[in-house]
Design a protein around this motif. Structure first.
Motif, PDB file in Angstrom:
ATOM      1  N   LEU A 199       0.845  -1.186   0.000  1.00  0.00           N
ATOM      2  CA  LEU A 199       0.000   0.000   0.000  1.00  0.00           C
ATOM      3  C   LEU A 199       0.882   1.238   0.000  1.00  0.00           C
ATOM      4  CD1 LEU A 199      -3.079   0.705   0.207  1.00  0.00           C
ATOM      5  CD2 LEU A 199      -2.681   1.067   2.644  1.00  0.00           C
ATOM      6  N   LEU A 200       0.619   2.156  -0.925  1.00  0.00           N
ATOM      7  CA  LEU A 200       1.389   3.396  -1.029  1.00  0.00           C
ATOM      8  C   LEU A 200       0.452   4.592  -0.868  1.00  0.00           C
ATOM      9  CD1 LEU A 200       4.004   4.984  -1.725  1.00  0.00           C
ATOM     10  CD2 LEU A 200       3.305   4.832  -4.135  1.00  0.00           C
ATOM     11  N   SER A 201       0.758   5.470   0.096  1.00  0.00           N
ATOM     12  CA  SER A 201       0.008   6.718   0.271  1.00  0.00           C
ATOM     13  C   SER A 201       0.768   7.869  -0.376  1.00  0.00           C
ATOM     14  CB  SER A 201      -0.194   7.017   1.758  1.00  0.00           C
ATOM     15  OG  SER A 201      -1.118   6.131   2.340  1.00  0.00           O
ATOM     16  N   ILE A 202       0.033   8.745  -1.047  1.00  0.00           N
ATOM     17  CA  ILE A 202       0.622   9.932  -1.655  1.00  0.00           C
ATOM     18  C   ILE A 202       0.103  11.147  -0.894  1.00  0.00           C
ATOM     19  CG2 ILE A 202       0.858  11.319  -3.740  1.00  0.00           C
ATOM     20  CD1 ILE A 202       0.460   8.819  -5.371  1.00  0.00           C
ATOM     21  N   PRO A 203       0.981  11.942  -0.283  1.00  0.00           N
ATOM     22  CA  PRO A 203       0.543  13.113   0.486  1.00  0.00           C
ATOM     23  C   PRO A 203      -0.277  14.084  -0.360  1.00  0.00           C
ATOM     24  CG  PRO A 203       2.823  12.597   0.997  1.00  0.00           C
ATOM     25  CD  PRO A 203       2.440  11.724  -0.165  1.00  0.00           C
ATOM     26  N   ARG A 204      -1.347  14.574   0.185  1.00  0.00           N
ATOM     27  CA  ARG A 204      -2.291  15.403  -0.564  1.00  0.00           C
ATOM     28  C   ARG A 204      -1.725  16.754  -0.958  1.00  0.00           C
ATOM     29  NH1 ARG A 204      -7.307  17.596   2.519  1.00  0.00           N
ATOM     30  NH2 ARG A 204      -6.859  19.410   1.260  1.00  0.00           N
ATOM     31  N   ASP A 205      -0.714  17.276  -0.229  1.00  0.00           N
ATOM     32  CA  ASP A 205      -0.166  18.597  -0.517  1.00  0.00           C
ATOM     33  C   ASP A 205       1.041  18.556  -1.448  1.00  0.00           C
ATOM     34  OD1 ASP A 205      -2.062  19.880   1.081  1.00  0.00           O
ATOM     35  OD2 ASP A 205      -0.837  19.690   2.886  1.00  0.00           O
ATOM     36  N   SER A 213      -5.510  19.174 -15.664  1.00  0.00           N
ATOM     37  CA  SER A 213      -5.258  19.277 -17.096  1.00  0.00           C
ATOM     38  C   SER A 213      -4.765  20.664 -17.461  1.00  0.00           C
ATOM     39  CB  SER A 213      -6.533  18.946 -17.876  1.00  0.00           C
ATOM     40  OG  SER A 213      -7.577  19.858 -17.545  1.00  0.00           O
ATOM     41  N   THR A 214      -5.033  21.641 -16.603  1.00  0.00           N
ATOM     42  CA  THR A 214      -4.599  23.016 -16.845  1.00  0.00           C
ATOM     43  C   THR A 214      -3.189  23.285 -16.344  1.00  0.00           C
ATOM     44  OG1 THR A 214      -5.724  23.642 -14.787  1.00  0.00           O
ATOM     45  CG2 THR A 214      -6.927  23.967 -16.841  1.00  0.00           C
ATOM     46  N   GLY A 215      -2.589  22.337 -15.611  1.00  0.00           N
ATOM     47  CA  GLY A 215      -1.211  22.529 -15.187  1.00  0.00           C
ATOM     48  C   GLY A 215      -0.967  22.185 -13.735  1.00  0.00           C
ATOM     49  N   PRO A 216       0.141  22.695 -13.164  1.00  0.00           N
ATOM     50  CA  PRO A 216       0.584  22.319 -11.827  1.00  0.00           C
ATOM     51  C   PRO A 216      -0.395  22.722 -10.730  1.00  0.00           C
ATOM     52  CG  PRO A 216       2.369  23.333 -13.076  1.00  0.00           C
ATOM     53  CD  PRO A 216       1.115  23.556 -13.859  1.00  0.00           C
ATOM     54  N   ASN A 217      -0.378  21.907  -9.674  1.00  0.00           N
ATOM     55  CA  ASN A 217      -1.196  22.177  -8.492  1.00  0.00           C
ATOM     56  C   ASN A 217      -0.841  21.111  -7.459  1.00  0.00           C
ATOM     57  OD1 ASN A 217      -3.334  23.076  -6.735  1.00  0.00           O
ATOM     58  ND2 ASN A 217      -4.435  23.790  -8.558  1.00  0.00           N
ATOM     59  N   LYS A 218      -1.467  21.199  -6.308  1.00  0.00           N
ATOM     60  CA  LYS A 218      -1.365  20.093  -5.355  1.00  0.00           C
ATOM     61  C   LYS A 218      -2.116  18.898  -5.929  1.00  0.00           C
ATOM     62  CE  LYS A 218      -1.315  23.106  -1.265  1.00  0.00           C
ATOM     63  NZ  LYS A 218      -1.966  23.391   0.038  1.00  0.00           N
ATOM     64  N   ILE A 219      -1.627  17.699  -5.618  1.00  0.00           N
ATOM     65  CA  ILE A 219      -2.239  16.519  -6.208  1.00  0.00           C
ATOM     66  C   ILE A 219      -3.678  16.332  -5.761  1.00  0.00           C
ATOM     67  CG2 ILE A 219      -1.406  14.936  -4.401  1.00  0.00           C
ATOM     68  CD1 ILE A 219      -1.007  12.870  -6.664  1.00  0.00           C
ATOM     69  N   ASP A 220      -4.047  16.811  -4.586  1.00  0.00           N
ATOM     70  CA  ASP A 220      -5.425  16.625  -4.127  1.00  0.00           C
ATOM     71  C   ASP A 220      -6.417  17.445  -4.950  1.00  0.00           C
ATOM     72  OD1 ASP A 220      -4.766  19.161  -2.987  1.00  0.00           O
ATOM     73  OD2 ASP A 220      -6.311  18.879  -1.471  1.00  0.00           O
ATOM     74  N   VAL A 397       8.451  13.078   0.777  1.00  0.00           N
ATOM     75  CA  VAL A 397       8.316  14.426   0.217  1.00  0.00           C
ATOM     76  C   VAL A 397       9.178  15.388   1.021  1.00  0.00           C
ATOM     77  CG1 VAL A 397       5.978  14.063  -0.673  1.00  0.00           C
ATOM     78  CG2 VAL A 397       6.297  14.910   1.659  1.00  0.00           C
ATOM     79  N   ALA A 398       9.456  16.549   0.422  1.00  0.00           N
ATOM     80  CA  ALA A 398      10.217  17.593   1.097  1.00  0.00           C
ATOM     81  C   ALA A 398       9.312  18.806   1.269  1.00  0.00           C
ATOM     82  CB  ALA A 398      11.451  17.964   0.282  1.00  0.00           C
ATOM     83  N   VAL A 399       9.063  19.187   2.494  1.00  0.00           N
ATOM     84  CA  VAL A 399       8.188  20.322   2.790  1.00  0.00           C
ATOM     85  C   VAL A 399       8.869  21.614   2.352  1.00  0.00           C
ATOM     86  CG1 VAL A 399       7.032  21.625   4.614  1.00  0.00           C
ATOM     87  CG2 VAL A 399       7.109  19.118   4.710  1.00  0.00           C
ATOM     88  N   VAL A 400       8.124  22.445   1.634  1.00  0.00           N
ATOM     89  CA  VAL A 400       8.628  23.760   1.241  1.00  0.00           C
ATOM     90  C   VAL A 400       8.384  24.698   2.417  1.00  0.00           C
ATOM     91  CG1 VAL A 400       8.445  25.634  -0.434  1.00  0.00           C
ATOM     92  CG2 VAL A 400       8.135  23.270  -1.175  1.00  0.00           C
ATOM     93  N   THR A 401       9.461  25.135   3.052  1.00  0.00           N
ATOM     94  CA  THR A 401       9.339  25.787   4.351  1.00  0.00           C
ATOM     95  C   THR A 401       9.346  27.309   4.322  1.00  0.00           C
ATOM     96  OG1 THR A 401      11.734  25.621   4.638  1.00  0.00           O
ATOM     97  CG2 THR A 401      10.387  23.845   5.551  1.00  0.00           C
ATOM     98  N   ASN A 416      -0.718  31.862  -5.649  1.00  0.00           N
ATOM     99  CA  ASN A 416      -0.361  31.428  -4.298  1.00  0.00           C
ATOM    100  C   ASN A 416      -1.001  30.072  -4.037  1.00  0.00           C
ATOM    101  OD1 ASN A 416      -0.149  31.059  -1.483  1.00  0.00           O
ATOM    102  ND2 ASN A 416      -0.069  33.262  -1.140  1.00  0.00           N
ATOM    103  N   TYR A 417      -0.165  29.054  -3.774  1.00  0.00           N
ATOM    104  CA  TYR A 417      -0.666  27.696  -3.590  1.00  0.00           C
ATOM    105  C   TYR A 417      -0.598  27.230  -2.142  1.00  0.00           C
ATOM    106  CZ  TYR A 417      -0.983  27.263  -8.618  1.00  0.00           C
ATOM    107  OH  TYR A 417      -1.345  27.429  -9.934  1.00  0.00           O
ATOM    108  N   GLY A 418      -0.269  28.119  -1.226  1.00  0.00           N
ATOM    109  CA  GLY A 418      -0.266  27.755   0.181  1.00  0.00           C
ATOM    110  C   GLY A 418       0.875  26.824   0.538  1.00  0.00           C
ATOM    111  N   ASP A 419       0.678  26.062   1.618  1.00  0.00           N
ATOM    112  CA  ASP A 419       1.691  25.121   2.074  1.00  0.00           C
ATOM    113  C   ASP A 419       1.744  23.928   1.130  1.00  0.00           C
ATOM    114  OD1 ASP A 419       2.137  26.733   4.280  1.00  0.00           O
ATOM    115  OD2 ASP A 419       0.645  25.685   5.508  1.00  0.00           O
ATOM    116  N   VAL A 420       2.941  23.617   0.652  1.00  0.00           N
ATOM    117  CA  VAL A 420       3.088  22.518  -0.294  1.00  0.00           C
ATOM    118  C   VAL A 420       4.289  21.656   0.071  1.00  0.00           C
ATOM    119  CG1 VAL A 420       2.108  23.925  -2.149  1.00  0.00           C
ATOM    120  CG2 VAL A 420       4.597  23.737  -1.922  1.00  0.00           C
TER     121      VAL A 420
END
Length: 620
Positions: A199-205, A213-220, A397-401, A416-420
């Motif tokens: 089982l593999l979990s992918i962090p939502r942020d 389809s429009t481009g980059p974002n958080k995976i959630d 993952v590496a938190v962007v601090t 602005n994409y918030g905490d990622v």
């Protein structure tokens, strides 16, 4: 993985009682699956959009003995009503305990095992399943290291507006809580040939190039465009082929727990989460209902009564710092507890378990291509797996601090994409390889060997403006044997950016070329499908980011002065062996662990023999 017990089959001429590891009427179950599938899932689905559901009234297929099977399903309903007023059939409970003593497919297993536990009700249930059209699903691989295995995408949706009954505990659609995101993203890898699950979990942020389809974002954010987009994002950015997809919402999860009669968890320390509603004083063992269990698995703003805390007001307690990453770890522990509860409940006779069956089927959504016989075969292959033997991993993952001037929020192309969080190569690839059961020289999408570097053409674009970054990176890739064809510059997307290995065709050779390049790098590196980003006639274009390195060639240096043989590693200073490491402003944290331990305050399984109590709230 633990070895599986052998499943004994009854011969056609001499019927035998099912063995300890078998499911009742196993042969009939397989035949039923074939009969139901004869109707054809495509015929039931029509050409509905990504969120379309099946309408049984429009089905034109004919199932063998349809009238008899439907009648049997109705008879089961009548029998259940009569049973509630009378005695329980003898020997049912002992049989159920044998069947799923060591269940491993967590909440998904509940609906799959139910499908496999009774022929008549299985037919009845298949005409009551929610189906959606999911594009881009892969067929099961037939060659290579992954032959015969399947990857099942399991998604927990946050959609409040999709709930049949609105619940103020989750936030109300009528009050504007109308976002559609994936609270939980898990991939279940099933390998029947080797009797292995992972089982593999992918962090939502996690911030990725193809989230939408429009481009980059958080995976959630991908689920807003449906399961099709989330499948595309996982395949295009992580190289994980997805064969099937299933989603569930808040109601479905809570209903499973309630149908089991609740679950028990130990709370070593008092915890509080204002956003999920979790509020429980420390206790050796606490009994949770469905809503309370949901509060545990959704808590990602958790506060805890640490030793030395001087206030009894939970709102002023210290807050854990890992947010979603800590929540994922708690979710994995919760799944172990849930699996144990399912095993104790047992699932062997659909007549005695209709409450549990009905709790899982109403809001669970399957892709249109997942046949009933495939589900049944999955159950038959894995119904006896011990949950403790199944690896439950989280993608590192590496938190962007601390992006410059944005108070910790990621600014990407002015938005602005918030905490990622950023990906972490090569830790990510190592975990994906472990889950899929492949080696470092294997293409994760096909299970075949990766191409040699000399057969891959690469161009490099400087995406940060750092001096000589493109040319240095190109030289480092050339030193590994890649055929480099051009360098250039491209506008920076922000103060902090990922390094993206773009490929411009979905054919397997081009995807494998991108994966080969990415495996030759480390740091915040991710692959992505985007033809517009591939330049200079190359198969692959690398757009450099804030923190990455090209691996040095594996060339040994003869030891001197009695020292041991060493292998050069990447460095930020030039050397005779070209390498490329970008400078880091400290804005990207160290990678997270793939299998961390529970924190002292995290809820966990109750100790054997503990007596559960009702949860007591903290002072707020």
């Amino acid at each position: 993985m633990a070895e599986y017990g052998r499943r004994r089959r009854a011969s056609e001429s001499s019927p035998r009682r099912p063995g300890r590891g078998s499911i009742p009427n196993e042969g009939g179950l397989r035949n039923l699956g074939d009969q139901v599938d004869a109707q054809g899932p495509a015929g039931d689905m029509g050409t509905a959009g990504d969120m379309g559901t099946v309408d049984p009234s429009t089905s034109s297929g004919v199932t063998a003995n349809e009238a008899g099977l439907a009648a049997l399903g109705e008879a089961m309903h009548r029998a259940q009503k009569g049973r509630r007023a009378g005695r329980r059939p003898r020997k049912v409970r002992s049989r159920r305990k044998r069947i799923l003593r060591r269940v491993a497919l967590i909440s998904l297993a509940v609906v799959l095992v139910v499908l496999g536990s009774g022929a008549g009700y299985a037919y009845y249930l298949t005409h009551d399943l929610h189906r959606v059209q999911v594009q881009g699903l892969n067929s099961a691989l037939t060659t290579g290291q992954e032959a015969g295995s399947e990857n099942i995408l399991m998604v927990g949706s946050t959609s409040r507006c999709a709930l049949t009954v609105q619940n103020a505990a989750y936030g109300l659609c009528s009050q504007g809580v109308n976002g559609v995101n994936s609270d939980v993203i898990m991939i279940l890898h099933a390998d029947p040939a080797h009797h292995q699950l992972a089982l593999l979990s992918i962090p939502r942020d996690l911030f990725i190039p193809n989230a939408r389809s429009t481009g980059p974002n958080k995976i959630d954010a991908g689920l807003y465009q449906g399961l099709t987009q989330l499948v595309a994002a996982i395949e295009e950015d992580f190289g994980i082929p997805i064969q099937h997809a299933v989603s569930l919402n808040f109601d479905q999860f809570a209903n499973i727990v309630d149908a089991l009669g609740g679950i028990n968890m130990s709370f070593p320390e008092s915890v509080f989460d204002a956003e999920s509603g979790l509020n429980v004083q420390a206790a050796t063992c606490v009994h949770l209902d469905g809503t309370q269990a949901l509060q545990v698995v959704r808590a990602r703003h958790l506060q805890y009564d640490a030793p030395g805390t001087t206030t009894a007001d939970a709102e002023y307690w210290p807050q854990e710092v890992q947010s979603d990453l800590a929540r994922i770890n708690r979710d994995h522990e919760f799944l172990r507890v849930l699996a144990t509860a399912v095993a104790k409940k047992g699932l062997g006779d659909p007549i005695t378990d209709l409450d549990l069956i009905n709790s899982v089927k109403a809001d669970l959504t399957f892709d249109q291509s997942w046949s009933v016989s495939d589900m049944a075969n999955l159950v038959l292959a894995f119904h006896s797996v011990n949950i403790d033997s199944v690896p439950q991993l989280t993608l590192p993952v590496a938190v962007v601090t601390d992006p410059d001037g944005s108070d910790g929020s990621l600014i990407y192309q002015g938005g602005n994409y918030g905490d990622v969080e950023f990906p972490s190569q090569a830790q990510d690839q190592s975990v994906i390889d472990q889950v899929l059961g492949i080696g470092a020289t294997t293409d994760s999408m096909t299970g075949s060997a990766l191409p040699t570097p000399s057969s891959v053409t690469v161009s490099v674009m400087n995406g940060t403006g750092a001096a000589n970054q493109a040319s240095d990176t190109s030289a480092a890739l050339a030193a590994l044997g890649f055929h480099t064809v051009g360098v250039g510059d491209t506008p920076a997307v922000g103060d902090v950016a990922e390094t993206v290995v773009y490929y411009g065709s979905r054919d397997s050779a081009t995807e494998a070329a991108a994966e080969s390049v990415a495996r030759s790098m480390s740091g915040s590196v991710v692959i992505a499908y985007d033809p517009s980003q591939v330049v200079d006639g190359a198969q692959v274009t690398v757009v450099t980011g804030t923190q990455f390195a090209v691996n040095a060639p594996a060339t040994s240096i003869a030891p001197t002065g009695g020292g041991s043989t060493t292998t050069p590693t990447s460095s930020s200073t030039p050397s005779s062996t070209p390498t490329s490491t970008s400078t880091s402003s400290g804005a990207i944290d160290t990678p997270s662990a793939s299998n961390p331990s529970l924190a002292p305050w995290d809820p966990r399984a109750c100790s054997a023999g503990a007596t559960p109590t009702a949860p007591v709230p903290n002072e707020t």
